[in-house]
Design a protein around this motif. Structure first.
Motif, PDB file in Angstrom:
ATOM      1  N   THR A  57       6.102  -2.019  -3.966  1.00  0.00           N
ATOM      2  CA  THR A  57       6.258  -3.231  -3.161  1.00  0.00           C
ATOM      3  C   THR A  57       5.174  -3.366  -2.106  1.00  0.00           C
ATOM      4  O   THR A  57       5.112  -4.371  -1.409  1.00  0.00           O
ATOM      5  CB  THR A  57       7.631  -3.248  -2.459  1.00  0.00           C
ATOM      6  N   VAL A  58       4.324  -2.340  -2.003  1.00  0.00           N
ATOM      7  CA  VAL A  58       3.331  -2.273  -0.938  1.00  0.00           C
ATOM      8  C   VAL A  58       1.955  -1.989  -1.538  1.00  0.00           C
ATOM      9  O   VAL A  58       1.831  -1.189  -2.456  1.00  0.00           O
ATOM     10  CB  VAL A  58       3.704  -1.142   0.050  1.00  0.00           C
ATOM     11  N   ASN A  65      -1.909  -1.591   3.375  1.00  0.00           N
ATOM     12  CA  ASN A  65      -0.652  -1.462   4.128  1.00  0.00           C
ATOM     13  C   ASN A  65       0.051  -2.800   4.352  1.00  0.00           C
ATOM     14  O   ASN A  65       0.540  -3.089   5.439  1.00  0.00           O
ATOM     15  CB  ASN A  65      -0.889  -0.757   5.469  1.00  0.00           C
ATOM     16  N   TRP A 111       2.671  -5.967   2.350  1.00  0.00           N
ATOM     17  CA  TRP A 111       3.605  -6.248   1.260  1.00  0.00           C
ATOM     18  C   TRP A 111       2.867  -6.926   0.109  1.00  0.00           C
ATOM     19  O   TRP A 111       1.987  -7.758   0.328  1.00  0.00           O
ATOM     20  CB  TRP A 111       4.724  -7.182   1.724  1.00  0.00           C
ATOM     21  N   VAL A 167       3.360  -3.685   6.760  1.00  0.00           N
ATOM     22  CA  VAL A 167       4.609  -2.937   6.616  1.00  0.00           C
ATOM     23  C   VAL A 167       4.670  -1.828   7.668  1.00  0.00           C
ATOM     24  O   VAL A 167       3.643  -1.388   8.181  1.00  0.00           O
ATOM     25  CB  VAL A 167       4.760  -2.350   5.194  1.00  0.00           C
ATOM     26  N   SER A 168       5.869  -1.381   7.942  1.00  0.00           N
ATOM     27  CA  SER A 168       6.068  -0.323   8.933  1.00  0.00           C
ATOM     28  C   SER A 168       5.618   1.020   8.370  1.00  0.00           C
ATOM     29  O   SER A 168       5.463   1.190   7.157  1.00  0.00           O
ATOM     30  CB  SER A 168       7.544  -0.250   9.321  1.00  0.00           C
ATOM     31  N   GLU A 210       7.437   3.604   8.195  1.00  0.00           N
ATOM     32  CA  GLU A 210       8.528   4.113   7.356  1.00  0.00           C
ATOM     33  C   GLU A 210       8.393   3.627   5.916  1.00  0.00           C
ATOM     34  O   GLU A 210       8.562   4.386   4.973  1.00  0.00           O
ATOM     35  CB  GLU A 210       9.883   3.679   7.914  1.00  0.00           C
ATOM     36  N   ILE A 211       8.087   2.335   5.754  1.00  0.00           N
ATOM     37  CA  ILE A 211       7.927   1.760   4.415  1.00  0.00           C
ATOM     38  C   ILE A 211       6.711   2.365   3.731  1.00  0.00           C
ATOM     39  O   ILE A 211       6.748   2.694   2.542  1.00  0.00           O
ATOM     40  CB  ILE A 211       7.821   0.223   4.479  1.00  0.00           C
ATOM     41  N   SER A 266       5.465   5.323   4.229  1.00  0.00           N
ATOM     42  CA  SER A 266       5.829   6.695   3.847  1.00  0.00           C
ATOM     43  C   SER A 266       6.697   6.696   2.597  1.00  0.00           C
ATOM     44  O   SER A 266       6.513   7.525   1.706  1.00  0.00           O
ATOM     45  CB  SER A 266       6.569   7.391   4.988  1.00  0.00           C
ATOM     46  N   LEU A 267       7.647   5.760   2.535  1.00  0.00           N
ATOM     47  CA  LEU A 267       8.516   5.670   1.364  1.00  0.00           C
ATOM     48  C   LEU A 267       7.712   5.340   0.111  1.00  0.00           C
ATOM     49  O   LEU A 267       7.889   5.976  -0.932  1.00  0.00           O
ATOM     50  CB  LEU A 267       9.604   4.627   1.592  1.00  0.00           C
ATOM     51  N   GLN A 268       6.799   4.356   0.197  1.00  0.00           N
ATOM     52  CA  GLN A 268       5.985   3.995  -0.970  1.00  0.00           C
ATOM     53  C   GLN A 268       5.096   5.150  -1.396  1.00  0.00           C
ATOM     54  O   GLN A 268       4.941   5.418  -2.589  1.00  0.00           O
ATOM     55  CB  GLN A 268       5.138   2.753  -0.683  1.00  0.00           C
TER      56      GLN A 268
END
Length: 166
Positions: free
Chosen positions: A102-103, A108, A110, A146-147, A149-150, A152-154
């Protein structure tokens, strides 16, 4: 007929090829008696494109990995893109088309799967590579960062699935 980019999604390549040659659709490039009876998947498009050396899809490890994925792992009848990437080279990357992506990790932001002006999705059959049916250039789409956190998740998702090669 240009060669594909290193990480170019097969459907996006077909759209880019038809766009460069000013075809109204890429459908006629891939349909034959054999293929018309089967649903078009990234894997079937990859196998078709791999038959022609000029496409650049021969002997590339990343394409082989993506061609082995089931259609359920891809987003479906649309394409995702990064507006910033499109300012450089307008093409659709493999990993953008996965449901879990999604990223854009290069910028960095969306990823988009529709026009930010009119909201139309990027329909395979009517698409131009860089412009919406309403006339809006995809590279001019609104950008949302994106933050951390997002991000890091991606990055975690990509590393677990080894979606991108470093």
């Amino acid at each position: 007929f240009p060669a594909c980019y290193q990480d170019e999604f097969p459907t996006g390549y077909l759209i880019r090829l038809s766009d460069i040659n000013e075809y109204s659709s890429f459908g006629w490039l891939i349909y034959s008696d054999e293929l018309s009876r089967k649903p078009q998947t990234p894997a079937s498009q990859f196998r078709l494109l791999r038959q022609f050396e000029w496409t650049g899809y021969t002997n590339r490890h990343e394409y082989y990995i993506f061609s082995k994925l089931q259609p359920r792992y891809f987003i479906g009848r649309s394409l995702r893109f990064c507006p910033i990437c499109f300012k450089g080279n307008a093409y659709y990357k493999n990993y953008w088309q996965l449901k879990v992506s999604t990223v854009c990790l290069d910028h960095n932001v969306w990823l988009h799967d529709c026009c930010s002006k009119c909201g139309l999705g990027i329909d395979f059959s009517k698409s131009k590579i860089y412009i919406c049916q309403c006339g809006e250039l995809y590279k001019d789409s609104e950008i949302s960062c994106v933050s951390e956190e997002i991000l890091s998740l991606q990055k975690f998702i990509d590393s677990v699935g080894m979606v991108r090669e470093s």
